[in-house]
Design a protein around this motif. Structure first.
Motif, PDB file in Angstrom:
ATOM      1  N   TYR A  79      -3.308   6.475  -1.159  1.00  0.00           N
ATOM      2  CA  TYR A  79      -4.122   5.547  -0.367  1.00  0.00           C
ATOM      3  C   TYR A  79      -3.895   5.763   1.128  1.00  0.00           C
ATOM      4  N   VAL A  80      -2.679   6.165   1.500  1.00  0.00           N
ATOM      5  CA  VAL A  80      -2.408   6.501   2.899  1.00  0.00           C
ATOM      6  C   VAL A  80      -3.249   7.710   3.305  1.00  0.00           C
ATOM      7  N   LEU A  81      -3.275   8.716   2.440  1.00  0.00           N
ATOM      8  CA  LEU A  81      -4.060   9.909   2.745  1.00  0.00           C
ATOM      9  C   LEU A  81      -5.552   9.591   2.764  1.00  0.00           C
ATOM     10  N   GLU A  82      -5.981   8.685   1.892  1.00  0.00           N
ATOM     11  CA  GLU A  82      -7.393   8.298   1.886  1.00  0.00           C
ATOM     12  C   GLU A  82      -7.788   7.683   3.223  1.00  0.00           C
ATOM     13  N   TYR A  83      -6.879   6.890   3.780  1.00  0.00           N
ATOM     14  CA  TYR A  83      -7.152   6.302   5.087  1.00  0.00           C
ATOM     15  C   TYR A  83      -7.323   7.401   6.139  1.00  0.00           C
ATOM     16  N   LEU A  90     -10.638   0.845   2.153  1.00  0.00           N
ATOM     17  CA  LEU A  90      -9.963   1.645   1.138  1.00  0.00           C
ATOM     18  C   LEU A  90     -10.458   1.223  -0.240  1.00  0.00           C
ATOM     19  N   LEU A  91     -10.750   2.188  -1.078  1.00  0.00           N
ATOM     20  CA  LEU A  91     -11.193   1.908  -2.444  1.00  0.00           C
ATOM     21  C   LEU A  91      -9.965   1.931  -3.351  1.00  0.00           C
ATOM     22  N   VAL A  92      -9.621   0.771  -3.907  1.00  0.00           N
ATOM     23  CA  VAL A  92      -8.380   0.604  -4.662  1.00  0.00           C
ATOM     24  C   VAL A  92      -8.703   0.266  -6.113  1.00  0.00           C
ATOM     25  N   ASP A  94      -8.582  -1.455  -9.640  1.00  0.00           N
ATOM     26  CA  ASP A  94      -8.381  -2.890  -9.881  1.00  0.00           C
ATOM     27  C   ASP A  94      -7.048  -3.211 -10.536  1.00  0.00           C
ATOM     28  N   LYS A  95      -6.337  -2.196 -11.047  1.00  0.00           N
ATOM     29  CA  LYS A  95      -5.031  -2.434 -11.658  1.00  0.00           C
ATOM     30  C   LYS A  95      -3.883  -2.333 -10.652  1.00  0.00           C
ATOM     31  N   VAL A  96      -4.200  -1.953  -9.427  1.00  0.00           N
ATOM     32  CA  VAL A  96      -3.170  -1.768  -8.405  1.00  0.00           C
ATOM     33  C   VAL A  96      -2.968  -3.071  -7.644  1.00  0.00           C
ATOM     34  N   ASP A  97      -1.711  -3.410  -7.391  1.00  0.00           N
ATOM     35  CA  ASP A  97      -1.375  -4.608  -6.615  1.00  0.00           C
ATOM     36  C   ASP A  97      -1.726  -4.346  -5.150  1.00  0.00           C
ATOM     37  N   LYS A  98      -2.731  -5.064  -4.635  1.00  0.00           N
ATOM     38  CA  LYS A  98      -3.181  -4.838  -3.262  1.00  0.00           C
ATOM     39  C   LYS A  98      -2.094  -5.160  -2.244  1.00  0.00           C
ATOM     40  N   ARG A  99      -1.214  -6.093  -2.581  1.00  0.00           N
ATOM     41  CA  ARG A  99      -0.145  -6.430  -1.646  1.00  0.00           C
ATOM     42  C   ARG A  99       0.768  -5.234  -1.419  1.00  0.00           C
ATOM     43  N   LYS A 100       1.017  -4.462  -2.472  1.00  0.00           N
ATOM     44  CA  LYS A 100       1.868  -3.283  -2.332  1.00  0.00           C
ATOM     45  C   LYS A 100       1.182  -2.207  -1.508  1.00  0.00           C
ATOM     46  N   VAL A 101      -0.126  -2.097  -1.665  1.00  0.00           N
ATOM     47  CA  VAL A 101      -0.863  -1.113  -0.868  1.00  0.00           C
ATOM     48  C   VAL A 101      -0.769  -1.482   0.614  1.00  0.00           C
ATOM     49  N   VAL A 102      -0.971  -2.765   0.923  1.00  0.00           N
ATOM     50  CA  VAL A 102      -0.885  -3.222   2.315  1.00  0.00           C
ATOM     51  C   VAL A 102       0.504  -2.950   2.878  1.00  0.00           C
ATOM     52  N   ARG A 103       1.540  -3.249   2.098  1.00  0.00           N
ATOM     53  CA  ARG A 103       2.912  -3.018   2.562  1.00  0.00           C
ATOM     54  C   ARG A 103       3.152  -1.535   2.829  1.00  0.00           C
ATOM     55  N   GLU A 104       2.648  -0.678   1.949  1.00  0.00           N
ATOM     56  CA  GLU A 104       2.846   0.759   2.111  1.00  0.00           C
ATOM     57  C   GLU A 104       2.111   1.275   3.347  1.00  0.00           C
ATOM     58  N   MET A 105       0.900   0.807   3.539  1.00  0.00           N
ATOM     59  CA  MET A 105       0.125   1.242   4.695  1.00  0.00           C
ATOM     60  C   MET A 105       0.814   0.835   5.996  1.00  0.00           C
ATOM     61  N   ARG A 106       1.341  -0.375   6.033  1.00  0.00           N
ATOM     62  CA  ARG A 106       1.996  -0.856   7.251  1.00  0.00           C
ATOM     63  C   ARG A 106       3.287  -0.101   7.519  1.00  0.00           C
ATOM     64  N   ASN A 113      -5.324  -5.211   6.122  1.00  0.00           N
ATOM     65  CA  ASN A 113      -5.171  -6.458   5.384  1.00  0.00           C
ATOM     66  C   ASN A 113      -5.817  -6.289   4.021  1.00  0.00           C
ATOM     67  N   GLU A 114      -5.575  -7.242   3.135  1.00  0.00           N
ATOM     68  CA  GLU A 114      -6.164  -7.152   1.800  1.00  0.00           C
ATOM     69  C   GLU A 114      -7.682  -7.129   1.859  1.00  0.00           C
ATOM     70  N   SER A 115      -8.259  -7.740   2.889  1.00  0.00           N
ATOM     71  CA  SER A 115      -9.716  -7.736   3.016  1.00  0.00           C
ATOM     72  C   SER A 115     -10.264  -6.338   3.301  1.00  0.00           C
ATOM     73  N   ASP A 116      -9.388  -5.411   3.708  1.00  0.00           N
ATOM     74  CA  ASP A 116      -9.803  -4.032   3.961  1.00  0.00           C
ATOM     75  C   ASP A 116      -9.791  -3.185   2.694  1.00  0.00           C
ATOM     76  N   LEU A 117      -9.334  -3.761   1.579  1.00  0.00           N
ATOM     77  CA  LEU A 117      -9.236  -3.037   0.318  1.00  0.00           C
ATOM     78  C   LEU A 117     -10.358  -3.485  -0.617  1.00  0.00           C
ATOM     79  N   GLN A 118     -11.048  -2.545  -1.197  1.00  0.00           N
ATOM     80  CA  GLN A 118     -12.142  -2.859  -2.106  1.00  0.00           C
ATOM     81  C   GLN A 118     -11.857  -2.291  -3.488  1.00  0.00           C
ATOM     82  N   GLY A 119     -12.031  -3.132  -4.505  1.00  0.00           N
ATOM     83  CA  GLY A 119     -11.887  -2.669  -5.876  1.00  0.00           C
ATOM     84  C   GLY A 119     -13.187  -2.080  -6.375  1.00  0.00           C
TER      85      GLY A 119
END
Length: 225
Positions: A79-83, A90-92, A94-106, A113-119
């Protein structure tokens, strides 16, 4: 390896650090090969600094073709590379925890933010279920709550289902055409009854007869058994 003989093309390539175009990143034990130019697009982020700060040991490792180890989750790193490739949203999955994606990106210096992630878009069955659930909640809001009751009422398709489609969003547009197909209407209202019984709990029996012609909104009442 480099030789000490006459300068050949291979010798010059071996000595020149500028020819390195691919960066090897070992993220949590999984290796990724990334274009150096792509990382350099964001020079102030952690990954961008790897390829722009020439005085660091990591920069020298990259120039020598050695992998840089990063102790992070390799399942989230794509997801970092996708950015870097495509930006936001970001297209995530639906089985992935969006909070973890946000933490990893930061961690990598990317402010999202979670609003930047789309399932992925919901399936047709899921859209129908959402509409049915919204209709069920609308029905229950109109009914007195005795201990045990039965819902048995003809309702207006236009009054409840169209409103539910508006609430669910554009993906529910197909359901607006259901009155043209009696089988689809039966399917939808069967799901509405299931959602009513699920939301209201034990002791509920729901029978609905949809009206396929426009009519004023009708009330729905509970009748003690």
């Amino acid at each position: 390896g480099c030789n000490t003989g006459p300068y050949t093309l291979a010798h010059l390539l071996c000595r020149s650090p500028a020819v390195t175009s691919v960066v090897r990143l070992n993220v949590g034990g999984r290796e990724f090969s990334v274009a150096k130019t792509m990382l350099a697009m964001h020079p102030h982020n952690i990954l961008g600094q790897l390829v722009t700060h020439e005085s660091t040991d990591e920069y020298q490792q990259i120039q020598q073709g050695q992998p840089i180890f990063i102790e992070r989750d390799p399942t989230l790193f794509p997801y970092v590379l996708e950015y870097y490739r495509d930006g936001l949203p970001l297209l995530v999955d639906d089985k992935v925890d969006k909070r973890k994606v946000v933490r990893e990106m930061r961690y990598f210096g990317i402010d999202v933010n979670e609003s930047d992630l789309q399932g992925p878009p919901p399936s047709r069955d899921e859209v129908i279920r959402r509409v049915a659930n919204n209709v069920a909640l609308g029905l229950l809001a109109k009914v007195p709550r005795p201990t045990t009751y039965e819902i048995n009422r003809e309702i207006s398709y236009e009054a409840l289902v169209i409103a539910a489609c508006d609430w669910v969003g554009p993906e529910a547009a197909e359901i607006r055409t259901f009155p043209e197909d009696a089988g689809k209407v039966d399917l939808l209202f069967g799901m509405v009854c299931q959602e009513v019984e699920k939301e209201a709990g034990a002791g509920i029996r729901c029978t609905l007869t949809p009206s396929l012609t426009p009519s004023p909104p009708t009330g729905v009442r509970g009748r003690p058994k």
